[in-house]
Design a protein around this motif. Structure first.
Motif, PDB file in Angstrom:
ATOM      1  N   GLU A 172       0.606  -0.979  -0.360  1.00  0.00           N
ATOM      2  CA  GLU A 172       0.184  -0.332   0.480  1.00  0.00           C
ATOM      3  C   GLU A 172       1.347   1.375   0.410  1.00  0.00           C
ATOM      4  N   PRO A 173       1.417   2.024   0.855  1.00  0.00           N
ATOM      5  CA  PRO A 173       2.151   2.632   1.106  1.00  0.00           C
ATOM      6  C   PRO A 173       3.492   2.260   0.207  1.00  0.00           C
ATOM      7  N   GLY A 174       4.057   1.845  -0.736  1.00  0.00           N
ATOM      8  CA  GLY A 174       4.536   1.495  -1.761  1.00  0.00           C
ATOM      9  C   GLY A 174       4.095   1.609  -2.898  1.00  0.00           C
ATOM     10  N   THR A 175       2.840   1.262  -3.379  1.00  0.00           N
ATOM     11  CA  THR A 175       1.839   2.168  -4.458  1.00  0.00           C
ATOM     12  C   THR A 175       1.781   4.199  -4.150  1.00  0.00           C
ATOM     13  N   LEU A 176       1.811   4.125  -3.240  1.00  0.00           N
ATOM     14  CA  LEU A 176       1.447   5.683  -3.383  1.00  0.00           C
ATOM     15  C   LEU A 176       2.784   6.415  -3.453  1.00  0.00           C
ATOM     16  N   PHE A 177       4.358   5.666  -2.783  1.00  0.00           N
ATOM     17  CA  PHE A 177       5.264   6.627  -3.210  1.00  0.00           C
ATOM     18  C   PHE A 177       5.566   6.358  -4.622  1.00  0.00           C
ATOM     19  N   MET A 178       5.483   5.139  -4.808  1.00  0.00           N
ATOM     20  CA  MET A 178       5.425   4.773  -6.723  1.00  0.00           C
ATOM     21  C   MET A 178       4.359   5.905  -7.726  1.00  0.00           C
ATOM     22  N   ILE A 179       3.737   6.389  -7.256  1.00  0.00           N
ATOM     23  CA  ILE A 179       2.554   7.378  -8.060  1.00  0.00           C
ATOM     24  C   ILE A 179       3.399   8.700  -7.603  1.00  0.00           C
ATOM     25  N   GLN A 180       3.607   8.928  -6.289  1.00  0.00           N
ATOM     26  CA  GLN A 180       4.592  10.134  -6.905  1.00  0.00           C
ATOM     27  C   GLN A 180       6.070  10.524  -7.207  1.00  0.00           C
ATOM     28  N   PHE A 181       6.685   9.628  -6.964  1.00  0.00           N
ATOM     29  CA  PHE A 181       7.582   9.436  -7.555  1.00  0.00           C
ATOM     30  C   PHE A 181       7.601   9.291  -9.312  1.00  0.00           C
ATOM     31  N   PHE A 182       6.906   8.826  -9.623  1.00  0.00           N
ATOM     32  CA  PHE A 182       6.561   9.012 -11.384  1.00  0.00           C
ATOM     33  C   PHE A 182       6.297  10.945 -11.265  1.00  0.00           C
ATOM     34  N   TRP A 183       5.583  10.282 -10.637  1.00  0.00           N
ATOM     35  CA  TRP A 183       5.154  12.667 -10.224  1.00  0.00           C
ATOM     36  C   TRP A 183       5.432  13.384 -10.779  1.00  0.00           C
ATOM     37  N   GLN A 184       6.858  13.093  -9.568  1.00  0.00           N
ATOM     38  CA  GLN A 184       7.903  14.053  -9.562  1.00  0.00           C
ATOM     39  C   GLN A 184       8.715  14.556 -11.042  1.00  0.00           C
ATOM     40  N   PHE A 185       9.141  13.820 -12.114  1.00  0.00           N
ATOM     41  CA  PHE A 185       9.459  13.935 -13.080  1.00  0.00           C
ATOM     42  C   PHE A 185       8.860  14.785 -13.661  1.00  0.00           C
TER      43      PHE A 185
ATOM     44  N   SER B  36      -1.736   5.703 -10.543  1.00  0.00           N
ATOM     45  CA  SER B  36      -2.439   5.777 -10.307  1.00  0.00           C
ATOM     46  C   SER B  36      -3.758   5.040  -9.356  1.00  0.00           C
ATOM     47  N   ILE B  37      -4.124   4.187 -10.932  1.00  0.00           N
ATOM     48  CA  ILE B  37      -5.539   3.791 -10.936  1.00  0.00           C
ATOM     49  C   ILE B  37      -5.482   1.987 -10.704  1.00  0.00           C
ATOM     50  N   ILE B  38      -3.902   1.976 -10.548  1.00  0.00           N
ATOM     51  CA  ILE B  38      -3.591   0.305  -9.617  1.00  0.00           C
ATOM     52  C   ILE B  38      -4.551   0.054  -8.634  1.00  0.00           C
ATOM     53  N   PRO B  39      -5.043   0.700  -7.809  1.00  0.00           N
ATOM     54  CA  PRO B  39      -5.946   0.303  -7.176  1.00  0.00           C
ATOM     55  C   PRO B  39      -7.070  -0.176  -7.164  1.00  0.00           C
ATOM     56  N   VAL B  40      -7.706   0.649  -8.164  1.00  0.00           N
ATOM     57  CA  VAL B  40      -9.052   0.154  -8.249  1.00  0.00           C
ATOM     58  C   VAL B  40      -9.373  -1.663  -8.818  1.00  0.00           C
ATOM     59  N   PHE B  41      -7.885  -2.238  -8.950  1.00  0.00           N
ATOM     60  CA  PHE B  41      -8.634  -3.950  -9.559  1.00  0.00           C
ATOM     61  C   PHE B  41      -7.987  -4.578  -8.443  1.00  0.00           C
ATOM     62  N   GLY B  42      -7.874  -4.055  -7.250  1.00  0.00           N
ATOM     63  CA  GLY B  42      -7.929  -4.757  -5.987  1.00  0.00           C
ATOM     64  C   GLY B  42      -6.137  -6.046  -5.869  1.00  0.00           C
ATOM     65  N   ILE B  43      -5.976  -5.231  -6.203  1.00  0.00           N
ATOM     66  CA  ILE B  43      -4.554  -5.606  -5.802  1.00  0.00           C
ATOM     67  C   ILE B  43      -3.183  -4.941  -4.949  1.00  0.00           C
ATOM     68  N   THR B  44      -3.724  -4.298  -4.968  1.00  0.00           N
ATOM     69  CA  THR B  44      -3.133  -3.590  -3.738  1.00  0.00           C
ATOM     70  C   THR B  44      -3.056  -3.607  -2.179  1.00  0.00           C
ATOM     71  N   GLY B  45      -3.364  -4.375  -1.615  1.00  0.00           N
ATOM     72  CA  GLY B  45      -3.761  -4.634  -0.244  1.00  0.00           C
ATOM     73  C   GLY B  45      -5.373  -3.962   0.138  1.00  0.00           C
ATOM     74  N   ASP B  46      -4.771  -2.977   1.073  1.00  0.00           N
ATOM     75  CA  ASP B  46      -5.750  -2.138   1.692  1.00  0.00           C
ATOM     76  C   ASP B  46      -5.899  -0.595   1.202  1.00  0.00           C
ATOM     77  N   LEU B  47      -4.840  -0.551   0.168  1.00  0.00           N
ATOM     78  CA  LEU B  47      -5.163   0.434  -0.360  1.00  0.00           C
ATOM     79  C   LEU B  47      -5.833   0.033  -1.756  1.00  0.00           C
ATOM     80  N   GLN B  48      -7.551   0.553  -1.419  1.00  0.00           N
ATOM     81  CA  GLN B  48      -8.126   0.707  -2.493  1.00  0.00           C
ATOM     82  C   GLN B  48      -8.502   2.169  -3.552  1.00  0.00           C
ATOM     83  N   LEU B  49      -9.653   1.137  -4.463  1.00  0.00           N
ATOM     84  CA  LEU B  49      -9.894   3.132  -4.728  1.00  0.00           C
ATOM     85  C   LEU B  49     -11.399   2.439  -5.731  1.00  0.00           C
ATOM     86  N   SER B  50     -12.496   3.135  -5.321  1.00  0.00           N
ATOM     87  CA  SER B  50     -13.770   2.736  -6.896  1.00  0.00           C
ATOM     88  C   SER B  50     -13.306   3.207  -8.638  1.00  0.00           C
ATOM     89  N   ILE B  51     -14.220   2.649  -8.741  1.00  0.00           N
ATOM     90  CA  ILE B  51     -14.839   2.506 -10.185  1.00  0.00           C
ATOM     91  C   ILE B  51     -14.904   4.517 -10.518  1.00  0.00           C
TER      92      ILE B  51
END
Length: 303
Positions: A172-185, A231-246
């Motif tokens: 979960e925090p790894g996914t949040l890290f990657m979102i903001q990591f790629f946003w930096q560029f 940023s939309i990967i959590p919608v697929f239910g593969i990021t543990g407790d980090l989830q996102l609705s459609i």
């Protein structure tokens, strides 16, 4: 006479506070605190406002300390650039020793505040200071890869909030890290594009190809695309407790698509106006994306 003395003291305090905000880059620090608090809301099973206070204080101290160290190290280079020559140290309003005292005190207070939350949070906070100060800052005049190194501490705040709330580092925090990591560029390369001439006066190598060319613009497109995808990967239910609705995923996707549009526009036109629009779009994206994530979690909790 007393009125004149009082006015002088007030002006001194106002100037000192203004320089403190400048040496710690208050606006940047507040935006980082916002990201950390957003991550906390995403990870926390229940909200503890004292923990949020500690996270906010510790987060501000971490960023403020990093920026103070940075301005001490780059004081001579800052004096060469229009955008930085009026900073407290090159302008002569603050001594290096005073800036270092501020940086050290904020480092100690920040680590203590974050450690009170849990040791992992303090560790990541300390790592961010080390990477920003000891790796990113000296590399800026050596290689464009400095932006890659700087993106690591820059991406820590969003995940830091989750770690502060859960005392755990996982997908979960790894996914949040990657979102903001790629946003930096796209964000920093758009800024680097706008300020390229000024950066070159200080010897900074901020653009990936060293030029405002199609190669740089193409890399901006690529990193924006990866940011959008992750940023939309959590919608697929593969990021543990980090989830996102459609619905939330669609909103985040559309916001990312706006950034991607401006990235393509920069590739097409290669001018400062297009770079500025991309930079502003990136600032809006990171803030609104985090709000959507938090809002979506709250709505799903109510339902």
């Amino acid at each position: 006479m007393k009125t004149a003395v009082g006015t002088a003291k007030n002006n001194t305090w106002a100037l000192g506070f203004s320089d403190f905000k400048e040496i710690t880059k208050a606006r940047l620090a507040i935006s980082v605190v916002f990201s950390s608090v957003a991550g906390y809301f995403l990870g926390a099973p229940e909200i503890n406002w004292f923990s949020i206070l500690l996270l906010s204080f510790g987060g501000y101290c971490m960023v403020g300390a990093s920026n103070a160290y940075n301005q001490v190290i780059e004081k001579d280079l800052d004096a060469l650039m229009k955008r930085t020559m009026n900073r407290p140290i090159p302008a002569g309003r603050m001594t290096v020793n005073k800036a270092m005292v501020i940086a050290i005190i904020m480092t100690v207070l920040g680590v203590i505040a974050l450690y009170y939350l849990n040791p992992k949070t303090a560790m990541f906070g300390a790592i961010s200071i080390f990477l920003y100060t000891s790796c990113y800052t000296p590399l800026k005049t050596k290689t464009p890869l400095a932006v890659f190194v700087g993106a690591i501490p820059g991406a820590i705040p969003f995940m830091l909030g989750w770690v502060a709330a859960t005392d755990d580092f996982g997908i979960e925090p790894g996914t949040l890290f990657m979102i903001q990591f790629f946003w930096q560029f796209p964000h920093f390369w758009a800024l680097g594009w706008m300020l390229d001439d000024d950066y070159k006066k200080g010897g900074f190598k901020m653009l990936p190809t060293g030029k405002k060319d199609k190669g740089t613009a193409l890399q901006i497109i690529m990193y924006t695309f990866w940011m959008l995808l992750i940023s939309i990967i959590p919608v697929f239910g593969i990021t543990g407790d980090l989830q996102l609705s459609i619905l939330a995923a669609v909103i985040v996707f559309l916001m990312g698509a706006v950034m991607l549009f401006f990235a393509f526009r920069l590739y097409e036109r290669r001018d400062n106006t297009s770079a500025k629009k991309l930079m502003l779009a990136s600032v809006s994206y990171i803030t609104l994306m985090q709000l959507v994530y938090v809002g979506d979690k709250m709505i799903r909790g109510w339902i």
